[in-house]
Design a protein around this motif. Sequence first.
Motif, PDB file in Angstrom:
ATOM      1  N   LEU A   1       0.962   5.832  -4.202  1.00  0.00           N
ATOM      2  CA  LEU A   1       1.129   7.128  -4.869  1.00  0.00           C
ATOM      3  C   LEU A   1       2.092   7.026  -6.042  1.00  0.00           C
ATOM      4  O   LEU A   1       1.817   7.505  -7.138  1.00  0.00           O
ATOM      5  N   LEU A   2       3.240   6.372  -5.788  1.00  0.00           N
ATOM      6  CA  LEU A   2       4.256   6.241  -6.830  1.00  0.00           C
ATOM      7  C   LEU A   2       3.707   5.498  -8.037  1.00  0.00           C
ATOM      8  O   LEU A   2       3.870   5.933  -9.183  1.00  0.00           O
TER       9      LEU A   2
ATOM     10  N   PRO B   1       0.814  -1.228   0.000  1.00  0.00           N
ATOM     11  CA  PRO B   1       0.000   0.000   0.000  1.00  0.00           C
ATOM     12  C   PRO B   1       0.840   1.267   0.000  1.00  0.00           C
ATOM     13  O   PRO B   1       0.405   2.302  -0.499  1.00  0.00           O
ATOM     14  N   TYR B   2       2.070   1.177   0.523  1.00  0.00           N
ATOM     15  CA  TYR B   2       2.886   2.395   0.587  1.00  0.00           C
ATOM     16  C   TYR B   2       3.439   2.787  -0.774  1.00  0.00           C
ATOM     17  O   TYR B   2       3.987   3.861  -0.929  1.00  0.00           O
TER      18      TYR B   2
ATOM     19  N   LEU C   1      -7.250   8.267  -6.393  1.00  0.00           N
ATOM     20  CA  LEU C   1      -7.273   8.193  -4.925  1.00  0.00           C
ATOM     21  C   LEU C   1      -8.694   7.997  -4.397  1.00  0.00           C
ATOM     22  O   LEU C   1      -8.929   7.179  -3.509  1.00  0.00           O
ATOM     23  N   PHE C   2      -9.650   8.762  -4.969  1.00  0.00           N
ATOM     24  CA  PHE C   2     -11.037   8.633  -4.512  1.00  0.00           C
ATOM     25  C   PHE C   2     -11.565   7.231  -4.800  1.00  0.00           C
ATOM     26  O   PHE C   2     -12.241   6.622  -3.981  1.00  0.00           O
TER      27      PHE C   2
ATOM     28  N   ILE D   1       1.161   7.625  -9.990  1.00  0.00           N
ATOM     29  CA  ILE D   1       1.699   8.757 -10.752  1.00  0.00           C
ATOM     30  C   ILE D   1       2.443   8.253 -11.987  1.00  0.00           C
ATOM     31  O   ILE D   1       2.373   8.861 -13.056  1.00  0.00           O
ATOM     32  N   VAL D   2       3.100   7.109 -11.873  1.00  0.00           N
ATOM     33  CA  VAL D   2       3.805   6.561 -13.039  1.00  0.00           C
ATOM     34  C   VAL D   2       2.796   6.128 -14.108  1.00  0.00           C
ATOM     35  O   VAL D   2       2.962   6.416 -15.297  1.00  0.00           O
TER      36      VAL D   2
ATOM     37  N   LEU E   1      -5.095  12.257 -10.649  1.00  0.00           N
ATOM     38  CA  LEU E   1      -4.642  11.569  -9.444  1.00  0.00           C
ATOM     39  C   LEU E   1      -5.785  11.492  -8.423  1.00  0.00           C
ATOM     40  O   LEU E   1      -5.948  10.497  -7.721  1.00  0.00           O
ATOM     41  N   GLY E   2      -6.585  12.566  -8.367  1.00  0.00           N
ATOM     42  CA  GLY E   2      -7.724  12.592  -7.449  1.00  0.00           C
ATOM     43  C   GLY E   2      -8.673  11.443  -7.727  1.00  0.00           C
ATOM     44  O   GLY E   2      -9.130  10.769  -6.807  1.00  0.00           O
TER      45      GLY E   2
END
Lengths: 191, 208
Positions: A72-73, A68-69, A119-120, A76-77, A115-116
């Motif tokens: 973000l990476l 899970p960490y 994430l949502f 974005i890629v 990205l939003g």
Amino acid sequence: MSDLVWIFISALVVNNFTLSYFLGLCPFFGVSGKLVTAFRLGIATTFVLLITSIATWTLNTFVLERFPYLRLLAFIVVIASAVQFVEMVIKKTSPALFAALGIFLPLITTNCAVLGLALFQTSRGYGFWQGIAFALGGGGGLTLALVLMASLREEARLSDVPAVVRGTAFNLLLAGILAMAFMGFAGLLST
Amino acid sequence: MTTTTPPADPSRAYQEFVKGIWKENPAFVQVLGMCPTLAVTNSAINALAMGSATMVVLMCSSLLISLIGRFVPNQVRISTYVVVIATLVTVVDFTLQALAPAVHKELGAFLALIVVNCLILGRAEAFAAKNPPGLAVLDALGMGIGFTFALSCLGMLREVLGNGSLFGFDLFGPSFEPWVVMVLPPGGFLVLGVILLLFSVFGTRKAS
């Protein structure tokens, strides 16, 4: 089925990405000078959103459960690659549009809306089709906001606005009024 | 500026630090990083937390990018910056989740969205990559303070107008009729619009 429709409507007007989540404001103010360009950027962004939604679902289901960490990476890629792909397609099929969008095409990568969305979609635990409905609604809402804003600005150019107000301040106030109008949709969902 | 620049003299360092706070304020003058500026400024605490988180990420990314800038091939520099920033944001995200879970919950996805804040990528590209680490950190600190200041102004204004409170403390008592729209999304656009309007009014008055 009905929940897909609600997700779509909610992202389209009630919780409009641009006007109530403040996602994707850079193109909203940057490219809304001309109606045609605004509309096409909206469509391009919607396409990127769609690819991102599918990729996000795939990543979430098969890869990221254990890491899970890295979320973000990874997101974005994936988004950067999707944008690169769309850029190549547009360059091949419509060089004029490519020139008109200019810097704002690669900047879809840093469009918060993309990205939003990823994430949502993750935090709400949407499945595959729900993700598609969310992406289409979000993209449609973004396009709607861009088109409305561009139309308003084209009108405003012909009207008598004091020089001191022109520029970003004026656009922000316009957006504020537009956002207030969109608040009228808020009652749709609670019923 | 080349990498052979001698250690900066104090006056230059001071200048790079101060410019971000007022003259080139990222939110009010350059209008960068609008999404967080408007989305999380519905209360003063959220605005302050968001500003500080952005400042930490900005300072670390400026330092790292200034250190590695000259080794990164030109074609992949943006992707490199984005990966560096995304890593730092992940760190800040988890740190805040551990230290202040309530604030973390309030900010939600917008904390992760620091990755796509144009301010950070903009400083990396425009300043950090071309300047020595010391100056890059000072520049980032100045910009970060300027950004936090702008966010706090907006947050305080919107909270006072829309909720009648400041940092959660009630200011006016029960007779106050809150101007609710100010804490709702349209309020963000309107308050920032009015502030920019004032800037432009004073700017033209000064010029003439």
